[in-house]
Design an enzyme around this catalytic site. Structure first.
Site, PDB file in Angstrom:
ATOM      1  N   PRO A 175       2.534   4.883   1.047  1.00  0.00           N
ATOM      2  CA  PRO A 175       3.146   5.278   2.312  1.00  0.00           C
ATOM      3  C   PRO A 175       2.133   5.889   3.270  1.00  0.00           C
ATOM      4  O   PRO A 175       1.202   6.560   2.839  1.00  0.00           O
ATOM      5  CB  PRO A 175       4.169   6.354   1.901  1.00  0.00           C
ATOM      6  CG  PRO A 175       4.358   6.196   0.449  1.00  0.00           C
ATOM      7  CD  PRO A 175       3.127   5.573  -0.102  1.00  0.00           C
TER       8      PRO A 175
ATOM      9  N   HIS B 245     -16.625   3.499 -16.934  1.00  0.00           N
ATOM     10  CA  HIS B 245     -16.074   2.139 -16.984  1.00  0.00           C
ATOM     11  C   HIS B 245     -17.099   1.134 -16.451  1.00  0.00           C
ATOM     12  O   HIS B 245     -17.326   0.081 -17.041  1.00  0.00           O
ATOM     13  CB  HIS B 245     -14.842   2.017 -16.077  1.00  0.00           C
ATOM     14  CG  HIS B 245     -13.583   2.602 -16.638  1.00  0.00           C
ATOM     15  ND1 HIS B 245     -13.106   2.306 -17.883  1.00  0.00           N
ATOM     16  CD2 HIS B 245     -12.667   3.455 -16.094  1.00  0.00           C
ATOM     17  CE1 HIS B 245     -11.965   2.950 -18.094  1.00  0.00           C
ATOM     18  NE2 HIS B 245     -11.678   3.671 -17.009  1.00  0.00           N
TER      19      HIS B 245
ATOM     20  N   GLY C 203       0.821  -1.202   0.000  1.00  0.00           N
ATOM     21  CA  GLY C 203       0.000   0.000   0.000  1.00  0.00           C
ATOM     22  C   GLY C 203       0.848   1.241   0.000  1.00  0.00           C
ATOM     23  O   GLY C 203       2.045   1.173   0.264  1.00  0.00           O
TER      24      GLY C 203
ATOM     25  N   GLU D  72     -14.970   6.923 -13.911  1.00  0.00           N
ATOM     26  CA  GLU D  72     -15.053   5.584 -13.333  1.00  0.00           C
ATOM     27  C   GLU D  72     -16.439   4.969 -13.536  1.00  0.00           C
ATOM     28  O   GLU D  72     -16.563   3.775 -13.821  1.00  0.00           O
ATOM     29  CB  GLU D  72     -14.699   5.598 -11.841  1.00  0.00           C
ATOM     30  CG  GLU D  72     -13.257   5.986 -11.542  1.00  0.00           C
ATOM     31  CD  GLU D  72     -12.233   5.145 -12.300  1.00  0.00           C
ATOM     32  OE1 GLU D  72     -12.514   3.965 -12.594  1.00  0.00           O
ATOM     33  OE2 GLU D  72     -11.154   5.683 -12.623  1.00  0.00           O
TER      34      GLU D  72
ATOM     35  N   THR E  90       3.167  -0.518   8.740  1.00  0.00           N
ATOM     36  CA  THR E  90       4.011  -0.819   9.895  1.00  0.00           C
ATOM     37  C   THR E  90       3.153  -0.987  11.141  1.00  0.00           C
ATOM     38  O   THR E  90       3.331  -1.924  11.924  1.00  0.00           O
ATOM     39  CB  THR E  90       5.037   0.312  10.090  1.00  0.00           C
ATOM     40  OG1 THR E  90       5.702   0.540   8.847  1.00  0.00           O
ATOM     41  CG2 THR E  90       6.052  -0.046  11.139  1.00  0.00           C
TER      42      THR E  90
HETATM   43  P1  ADP Z   1       3.304   2.857   6.508  1.00  0.00           P
HETATM   44  O1  ADP Z   1       4.144   1.842   7.190  1.00  0.00           O
HETATM   45  O2  ADP Z   1       2.163   2.266   5.733  1.00  0.00           O
HETATM   46  O3  ADP Z   1       4.063   3.831   5.686  1.00  0.00           O
HETATM   47  P2  ADP Z   1       2.850   3.671   9.180  1.00  0.00           P
HETATM   48  O4  ADP Z   1       2.279   2.454   9.781  1.00  0.00           O
HETATM   49  O5  ADP Z   1       4.280   3.939   9.448  1.00  0.00           O
HETATM   50  O6  ADP Z   1       2.584   3.715   7.632  1.00  0.00           O
HETATM   51  O7  ADP Z   1       1.957   4.905   9.630  1.00  0.00           O
HETATM   52  C1  ADP Z   1       2.507   6.040  10.231  1.00  0.00           C
HETATM   53  C2  ADP Z   1       1.612   6.511  11.343  1.00  0.00           C
HETATM   54  O8  ADP Z   1       0.383   7.012  10.824  1.00  0.00           O
HETATM   55  C3  ADP Z   1       1.222   5.410  12.294  1.00  0.00           C
HETATM   56  O9  ADP Z   1       2.149   5.263  13.304  1.00  0.00           O
HETATM   57  C4  ADP Z   1      -0.101   5.904  12.815  1.00  0.00           C
HETATM   58  O10 ADP Z   1       0.101   6.860  13.830  1.00  0.00           O
HETATM   59  C5  ADP Z   1      -0.700   6.632  11.637  1.00  0.00           C
HETATM   60  N1  ADP Z   1      -1.586   5.765  10.849  1.00  0.00           N
HETATM   61  C6  ADP Z   1      -1.386   5.393   9.573  1.00  0.00           C
HETATM   62  N2  ADP Z   1      -2.391   4.618   9.128  1.00  0.00           N
HETATM   63  C7  ADP Z   1      -3.259   4.483  10.148  1.00  0.00           C
HETATM   64  C8  ADP Z   1      -4.508   3.781  10.313  1.00  0.00           C
HETATM   65  N3  ADP Z   1      -5.043   3.074   9.314  1.00  0.00           N
HETATM   66  N4  ADP Z   1      -5.136   3.856  11.509  1.00  0.00           N
HETATM   67  C9  ADP Z   1      -4.577   4.565  12.507  1.00  0.00           C
HETATM   68  N5  ADP Z   1      -3.420   5.233  12.413  1.00  0.00           N
HETATM   69  C10 ADP Z   1      -2.751   5.214  11.258  1.00  0.00           C
HETATM   70 ZN    ZN Z   2      -9.917   4.808 -16.615  1.00  0.00          ZN
HETATM   71 MG    MG Z   3       6.183   1.882   7.264  1.00  0.00          MG
END
Ligand code: ADP
Ligand code: ZN
Ligand code: MG
Length: 628
Positions: free
Chosen positions: A213, A439, A211, A436, A218
């Site tokens: 960033p 489509h 997905g 969309e 994480t």
């Molecule tokens: P990725 O690893 O996908 O780049 P992270 O997990 O590092 O994103 O997300 C960074 C921060 O953003 C997390 O520590 C959290 O605080 C917040 N965050 C991101 N996505 C969510 C979510 N779906 N629900 C709650 N908090 C989120």
């Molecule tokens: Zn299209």
């Molecule tokens: Mg990450």
């Protein structure tokens, strides 16, 4: 490139002894300063305080520029027993009091090392660097060879500090319900592996979180560990990149060894693309030996641990799955992919609720309005938004965060995101919506490409501003001509809708056109589906292009006339599909408008609601007449 390291053979022995000596010197060179400096893992100050509060710390040494401390001997999972950690002190008047309260011994750090030591080092290091360089080239010229001579580097580097695994749970992650559902199974398995093994179910070894960033990949991985209450070994792919040859592979091996001892547990490799880049891509440039060895070691380890039956699950995250080496995605490795996508409106609301709960909110704050105004925001952006607003409120000496603070924060975050071209204007959103739905309607009228299952205008990835998801009705390996024509028409449905509604065309359809044209060309030149050109293959199968940067299908030598005929046929197929798409949309203009209205409101339409709408598609005479 072989996957496994070969053990060194006889004639290489002397070379290896030399290497070993060289390696020792090199290591001394690298680690000596670290032993006296910073070989202890560094943790954030907040974690340190946390561990102090939870009574996990036994001793603390405070120096001017760092704090070293030792963990209790009797920790359960989570921390490594008696491990020494360090952190950077901040100006914290509370610290002595806190330590006293918890009855933790603390003292000034041992005195800095003597100067004579530094001067000896300065004598010794230059020749060592020399040896290091020689050693480096010697290894390169011997080629590959894994980490044989250097395997004693292992376990010296504890980069993967286990984190406090009980912290994050699924409740802390919102707006990615599908991913949660899929990962629940992994949690179940980690909690109770025997139940699965008894039935003989095959357990996923590797799960890849894919997905953009900031969507919480994480966080999700930590939540899986938290839910299952198992240890969590975390390492980031980018940490491997700067290592010297052989150390990356050794570290991977060590990581898996440690993990197996603590099974059941989770290994999390963040930014997998940093080590897992496709090896084919840069074959001609010589590639990056270190990365390749690390990748090979990872593959070997993943293949290996099925045998021992250890319940170690490897989670990995990437935002660029397309760059990954295909070997990583094979069965038994990361054969499961879980999409962690940007949240839709209701998902955004739930994420906002999580973070709003951590600040004081004024009564006038309307979170659902904020959710409406923030399409394209990832979870991290929303967390960032609330934090910005809280900072604004604090700066203005307010007691609580107001809607005005929120609005200003949205503007700030949007300005940042606009630079990354991820937030759409109202006008653009409307165009994307009609596109969309175009489509979807053509896809519903001509279902050869599968059943339309979801329409979304939540921006996804870098290029796609919205998407229409079609599900194949059944597993298929063969397609007939009419299905291919259906697909081409569906691909053109987006552009046709733009033409009908706006009378003009945007650049947004270029990928659709590319795919439609490719399909049409293949119908003519590869599948022999053209009556004019007959059952001849005008393409010569797939071949590696010389520079190794992609595949191309060279055409057979053909006469000018044939080339012209091919072009005319391809154009005819695409144009015919275009007319069909226009006819379908013109015949369903009302439906086009009403579904677009709904999608602008909700951003995503799927399931039974979508089916009800699409069942109304009218397949009038006009439509079937244009099928030739
Ligand atoms: P990725 O690893 O996908 O780049 P992270 O997990 O590092 O994103 O997300 C960074 C921060 O953003 C997390 O520590 C959290 O605080 C917040 N965050 C991101 N996505 C969510 C979510 N779906 N629900 C709650 N908090 C989120
Ligand atoms: Zn299209
Ligand atoms: Mg990450």
């Amino acid at each position: 490139m072989s996957i496994k390291d070969k053990p060194p053979s006889g004639p290489r022995l002397i070379g290896n002894i030399l290497l070993l000596l060289g390696g020792l010197f090199l290591l001394a060179n690298i680690f000596l300063p670290q032993i006296f400096g910073n070989s202890t893992p560094q943790v954030p100050y907040s974690l340190f305080i946390d561990q102090v509060e939870n009574g996990k710390v036994s001793k603390v040494y405070v120096a001017q520029d760092e704090i070293r401390y030792q963990l209790q001997e009797n920790q359960e999972l989570g921390e490594i027993q008696g491990q020494v950690l360090r952190t950077t002190p901040i100006f914290d008047l509370e610290l002595p009091k806190r330590l006293e309260e918890k009855g933790i011994e603390f003292a000034a750090a041992p005195p800095a090392r003597n100067n004579w030591f530094a001067s000896i080092l300065s004598w010794v290091i230059p020749p060592l660097i020399f040896v290091g360089i020689w050693q480096f080239f010697a290894r390169r010229s011997m080629g590959g060879g894994g980490a044989g001579a250097l395997s004693f580097t292992k376990s010296k580097a504890k980069v993967y500090v286990e984190e406090d695994s009980t912290k994050v749970t699924f409740d802390d992650v919102a707006g990615v319900e599908e991913a949660k559902t899929e990962l629940t199974e992994v949690v179940e398995f980690l909690k109770n592996p025997q139940r699965f093994l008894d039935i003989g179910a095959r357990i996923p070894k590797g799960v890849l979180l894919v997905g953009p960033p900031g969507t919480g990949k994480t966080l999700m991985a930590k939540a899986v560990a938290g839910e299952a209450k198992v240890p969590f070994f975390s390492i980031s792919g980018s940490e491997f990149v700067e290592l010297f040859v052989g150390a990356g592979a050794a570290r991977v091996r060590d990581l898996f060894e440690q993990a197996k001892k603590k099974a059941p547990c989770i290994i999390f490799i963040d930014e997998l693309d940093a080590i897992g880049k496709s090896r084919a891509g840069n074959g001609f440039m010589g590639g990056n030996d270190e990365r390749e060895q690390t990748l090979n070691q990872l593959l070997t380890e993943m293949d290996g641990f099925a045998v021992g039956g250890a319940t170690v699950i490897v989670l990995a995250a990437t935002n660029r799955p397309e760059t990954l080496d295909s070997a990583l995605l094979r069965p038994g490795r990361f054969d499961r992919q879980v999409l962690v996508d940007r949240p839709d409106k209701s998902g955004r609301l739930r994420i906002l609720e999580i973070y709003a709960g951590k600040v004081k909110l004024d009564d006038n704050v309307d979170l659902s309005e904020i959710a409406t105004r923030t399409p394209g925001f990832a979870g991290a952006d929303l967390a960032n938004l609330i934090n910005e607003a809280a900072l604004l409120a604090a700066r203005n000496d307010r007691k609580a965060v107001t809607q005005a603070d929120m609005n200003e924060a949205i503007e700030r975050v949007v300005a940042g995101l606009e630079k990354k071209s991820r937030v759409l204007s109202e006008k653009e959103k409307k165009i994307v919506a009609y596109h969309e739905v175009g489509h979807a309607l053509v896809g519903a009228a001509k279902p050869g490409g599968g059943k339309v299952a979801k329409i979304s205008i939540v921006p996804r990835g870098m290029a796609a501003l919205g998407y229409t998801l079609q599900m194949p009705t059944e597993d298929r390996f063969l397609m007939d001509e009419s299905e291919l024509r259906d697909q081409i028409a569906t691909l053109l449905g987006g552009r046709a809708a733009e033409e009908i509604i706006f009378g003009s065309i945007t650049t947004g359809a270029s990928n659709d056109l590319q795919r439609a044209t490719d399909l049409a060309e293949r119908m003519v030149t590869t599948y022999g589906m053209s009556k004019v050109l007959g059952p001849l293959a005008y393409e010569k199968g797939q071949q590696n292009s010389f520079l190794g940067d992609g595949m191309m299908n060279p055409r057979r030598m053909v006469s000018d006339d044939t080339a012209k005929a091919i072009d005319a046929e391809v154009k005819g197929i695409v144009e015919n599909a275009h007319q069909e798409a226009l006819a379908i949309l013109n015949g369903n203009r009302d439906l086009l408008e009403s579904i677009t209205e709904q999608i602008l409101e909700n951003e995503v339409i799927e399931g039974p609601i979508l089916q009800d709408l699409l069942d109304k598609v009218n397949l009038g005479d006009k439509v079937s007449a244009s099928v030739s």
